[in-house]
Design a protein around this motif. Structure first.
Motif, short mmCIF file in Angstrom:
data_model
loop_
_atom_site.label_atom_id
_atom_site.label_comp_id
_atom_site.label_asym_id
_atom_site.label_seq_id
_atom_site.Cartn_x
_atom_site.Cartn_y
_atom_site.Cartn_z
N GLN A 174 73.37 -28.83 -32.54
CA GLN A 174 72.48 -29.97 -32.72
C GLN A 174 72.64 -30.98 -31.59
O GLN A 174 71.67 -31.57 -31.13
N TRP A 175 73.90 -31.19 -31.16
CA TRP A 175 74.13 -32.13 -30.05
C TRP A 175 73.46 -31.64 -28.78
O TRP A 175 72.83 -32.43 -28.06
N GLN A 176 73.56 -30.35 -28.49
CA GLN A 176 72.92 -29.81 -27.29
C GLN A 176 71.40 -29.90 -27.39
O GLN A 176 70.72 -30.22 -26.40
N ASN A 201 70.79 -27.36 -21.60
CA ASN A 201 71.20 -27.83 -22.93
C ASN A 201 70.53 -27.01 -24.03
O ASN A 201 71.16 -26.70 -25.05
N GLY A 208 69.80 -32.18 -29.04
CA GLY A 208 69.49 -33.60 -28.83
C GLY A 208 69.49 -33.96 -27.35
O GLY A 208 68.63 -34.71 -26.89
N ARG A 209 70.48 -33.43 -26.61
CA ARG A 209 70.52 -33.68 -25.17
C ARG A 209 69.30 -33.06 -24.47
O ARG A 209 68.77 -33.63 -23.52
N LEU A 245 77.05 -28.47 -35.52
CA LEU A 245 77.02 -29.80 -34.91
C LEU A 245 76.92 -29.72 -33.39
O LEU A 245 76.19 -30.50 -32.76
N LEU A 246 77.66 -28.78 -32.79
CA LEU A 246 77.59 -28.62 -31.34
C LEU A 246 76.20 -28.18 -30.90
O LEU A 246 75.67 -28.65 -29.88
#
Length: 262
Positions: A29-31, A218, A33-34, A26-27
């Protein structure tokens, strides 16, 4: 041989690994996305900065607010400055120096006006003192500049407050500033980059927009989090193999024979 994997100590390790892996996914994927968000923003700003100037009226009209996707587009607008309604915007440092933006309404005909950020001036002796501001050119001028959407507390991180010295504001917000003007303002404002005629003196130009690095950090962080997944799984497998090897080594050691008495 593998029954040790069901002992409390090893079950706790399994649970930690099973929790860490989805967290790292998840971390990552979040990066990522950013990265996509910042790269898209950087590309948009770069395209808009490099765009050919268009008449302001093609992007902003009464009842048609400035769009975020149009920020930093180059526009032209013709009118006559109204120095009597000029304001300065507090808390606008430039080059490490405290100072103000100079905000001058430009009536453009049709009963409307647009705010023009004419540039930056250094602060006076005190925060309450109105700074020395070069006057705008008189008569009709054609302004070229970057279109900027109206500032808000949420978008700028600056909190508006009352009780400021006369002719000073904290946010460039035409909806708020327009309440004290004798004419309605178009949404957004123009960040001046040139004008004809130029005038004898002018505030210091506003610094070029920072288009950002495109989210490269990111992307690196996202790859890093996903590498941690491999490290976590690899470490878990390594510990199991080491435990198995230790147990096999212990089983291969012959038990000492009992010493028999003659």
């Amino acid at each position: 041989m593998y029954r040790f994997l069901l002992t409390p100590r090893w079950i706790a390790l399994h649970v930690v690994v099973l929790l860490v892996i989805p967290a790292f996914v998840l971390l990552g994927q979040w990066q990522f996305g950013r990265f996509e968000e910042r790269s898209a923003n950087s590309d948009l700003v770069t395209r808009n900065i490099e765009s050919a100037p268009v008449p302001l009226e093609t992007l902003v009209q009464p009842g048609r607010p400035a769009k975020e996707s149009d920020r930093f587009k180059n526009v032209t607008v013709t009118g006559t400055y109204d120095p009597q309604q000029e304001l300065v915007v507090r808390r606008r440092p430039q080059g490490g120096r405290p100072g103000y933006y100079v905000l001058t309404p430009l009536p453009i005909g049709g009963g409307h006006a647009v705010l023009v950020n004419r540039g930056w001036v250094k602060a006076g002796a005190t925060a309450d003192e109105y700074p020395a501001v070069p006057p705008p050119p008189t008569g009709e001028v054609t302004v070229t500049g970057r279109l900027r959407p109206s500032e808000t507390e949420a978008g700028s991180g600056i909190r508006e407050r009352s009780g400021l010295p006369p002719r000073q504001v904290l946010l460039i917000n035409p909806a708020s500033i327009g309440r004290s003007l004798p004419y309605p303002l178009l949404d957004g404002y123009v960040e001046l980059t040139g004008q004809e005629p130029a005038g004898a003196a002018a505030p210091e130009p506003v610094t070029e927009p920072d288009v950002g690095a495109g989210g490269g950090l990111n992307l690196a962080y996202g790859v890093q989090w996903w590498l941690f997944i491999g490290i976590a799984i690899g470490g878990w497998v390594l510990l199991i193999r080491r435990e198995v090897a230790d147990r096999k080594a212990q089983e291969s050691v012959p038990e000492p024979e009992e010493v028999r008495a003659d």
